[in-house]
Design a protein around this motif. Structure first.
Motif, PDB file in Angstrom:
ATOM      1  N   VAL A   1       0.826  -1.371   0.039  1.00  0.00           N
ATOM      2  CA  VAL A   1       0.058   0.009   0.148  1.00  0.00           C
ATOM      3  C   VAL A   1       0.960   1.211  -0.024  1.00  0.00           C
ATOM      4  CG1 VAL A   1      -1.940   1.165   1.173  1.00  0.00           C
ATOM      5  CG2 VAL A   1      -1.930  -1.380   1.220  1.00  0.00           C
ATOM      6  N   GLN A   2       0.595   2.067  -0.855  1.00  0.00           N
ATOM      7  CA  GLN A   2       1.447   3.344  -1.070  1.00  0.00           C
ATOM      8  C   GLN A   2       0.830   4.326   0.054  1.00  0.00           C
ATOM      9  OE1 GLN A   2       4.165   3.365  -3.050  1.00  0.00           O
ATOM     10  NE2 GLN A   2       3.348   1.367  -3.678  1.00  0.00           N
ATOM     11  N   ILE A   3       1.619   5.450   0.408  1.00  0.00           N
ATOM     12  CA  ILE A   3       1.196   6.330   1.220  1.00  0.00           C
ATOM     13  C   ILE A   3       1.304   7.675   0.619  1.00  0.00           C
ATOM     14  CG2 ILE A   3       1.676   7.726   3.487  1.00  0.00           C
ATOM     15  CD1 ILE A   3       2.487   4.916   4.682  1.00  0.00           C
ATOM     16  N   ALA A   4       0.165   8.611   0.718  1.00  0.00           N
ATOM     17  CA  ALA A   4       0.268   9.957   0.263  1.00  0.00           C
ATOM     18  C   ALA A   4      -0.146  10.894   1.362  1.00  0.00           C
ATOM     19  CB  ALA A   4      -0.739   9.990  -1.024  1.00  0.00           C
ATOM     20  N   THR A   5       0.328  12.024   1.192  1.00  0.00           N
ATOM     21  CA  THR A   5      -0.074  13.080   2.153  1.00  0.00           C
ATOM     22  C   THR A   5      -0.164  14.329   1.733  1.00  0.00           C
ATOM     23  OG1 THR A   5       2.045  13.951   2.463  1.00  0.00           O
ATOM     24  CG2 THR A   5       1.614  12.204   3.871  1.00  0.00           C
ATOM     25  N   ALA A   6      -0.918  15.429   2.325  1.00  0.00           N
ATOM     26  CA  ALA A   6      -1.514  16.630   1.723  1.00  0.00           C
ATOM     27  C   ALA A   6      -1.522  17.652   3.052  1.00  0.00           C
ATOM     28  CB  ALA A   6      -2.532  16.688   1.087  1.00  0.00           C
TER      29      ALA A   6
END
Length: 230
Positions: free
Chosen positions: A104-109
């Motif tokens: 599972v990839q992780i993305a942030t904002a």
């Protein structure tokens, strides 16, 4: 499949090893100290529980039924910028890899972008602090009821859940409301899971020995009821 992902999260490991401030693992969604809220002690057979072996079995069953492999999935977990959220996300990422074999990839904002776009992601972190101390605030106002579908970033709808929440809103006794919310909670986190609850927030206080005080179950302290004994 969603149930397998939730069961693969080791809630005790996250609360004890990652957080370490006395946070309480959550098997149900509703904060248990609220009015009309079900608790795991009252309903030990309901809710979602961490179980890597059962999670793997459920996941393998799903893969067999759908003719897919763990490599077939390109999933992303999205969270707003925070070192704490990042640590929890990385822990879940590792648990899913170890138990389910899924990367599972992780993305942030930033927080504003996160709120605007989280519904576009496969998985996103979220939290809720109540507006008023009643289970209805968790189950209707968040929202998960289809009355407010346009505001529900999970895009989840369950008519049985809706009916239980509607009935709980008008039930004449707290005991009846608790039973109905318990059934609804079990649908939300277990039988047709839209969310994977992980833990309940806690507060840590230091109190001088000469202070006689109450302790709030809902984090709203009644300071006027405290006494100073010196």
């Amino acid at each position: 499949a969603r149930r397998a992902f939730s069961m693969a999260i080791d809630r005790a490991a996250i609360t004890e090893d990652v957080l370490g401030a006395g946070q309480i693992p959550a098997n149900l969604y509703t904060l248990p100290s609220l009015n009309a809220a079900p608790t795991s002690a009252q309903f030990p057979e309901l809710g979602i529980f961490s179980n890597a072996e059962e999670a793997a079995a459920l996941w393998n069953e799903y893969l067999t039924e759908t003719g897919q492999t763990a490599d077939s999935f390109n999933l992303t977990l999205f969270h707003n910028d925070s070192s704490l959220h990042a640590t929890i996300a990385q822990a879940a990422q590792q648990m899913w890899a170890d138990t389910l074999g899924v990367t599972v990839q992780i993305a942030t904002a930033d927080f504003a972008t996160y709120l605007d776009t989280r519904g576009n992601y496969d998985i996103y972190r979220a939290a809720w602090c109540f507006d008023y101390p009643d289970a209805h605030n968790f189950h209707y106002d968040v929202p998960f009821h289809s009355d407010l579908l346009e505001e529900n970033d999970t895009h989840w709808v369950n008519t049985e859940y809706d009916a239980l929440i509607d009935a709980a809103f008008i039930a004449p006794t707290v005991e009846e409301r608790i039973e109905l919310y318990a059934q609804a909670d079990n649908i939300l986190v277990n039988t047709d899971p839209a969310i994977a609850p992980i833990y309940y927030y806690v507060t840590n206080d230091l109190t001088q020995p000469y202070v006689t005080r109450t302790h709030s179950f809902i984090t709203r302290e009644r300071y006027e009821k405290w006494d100073i004994n010196r």
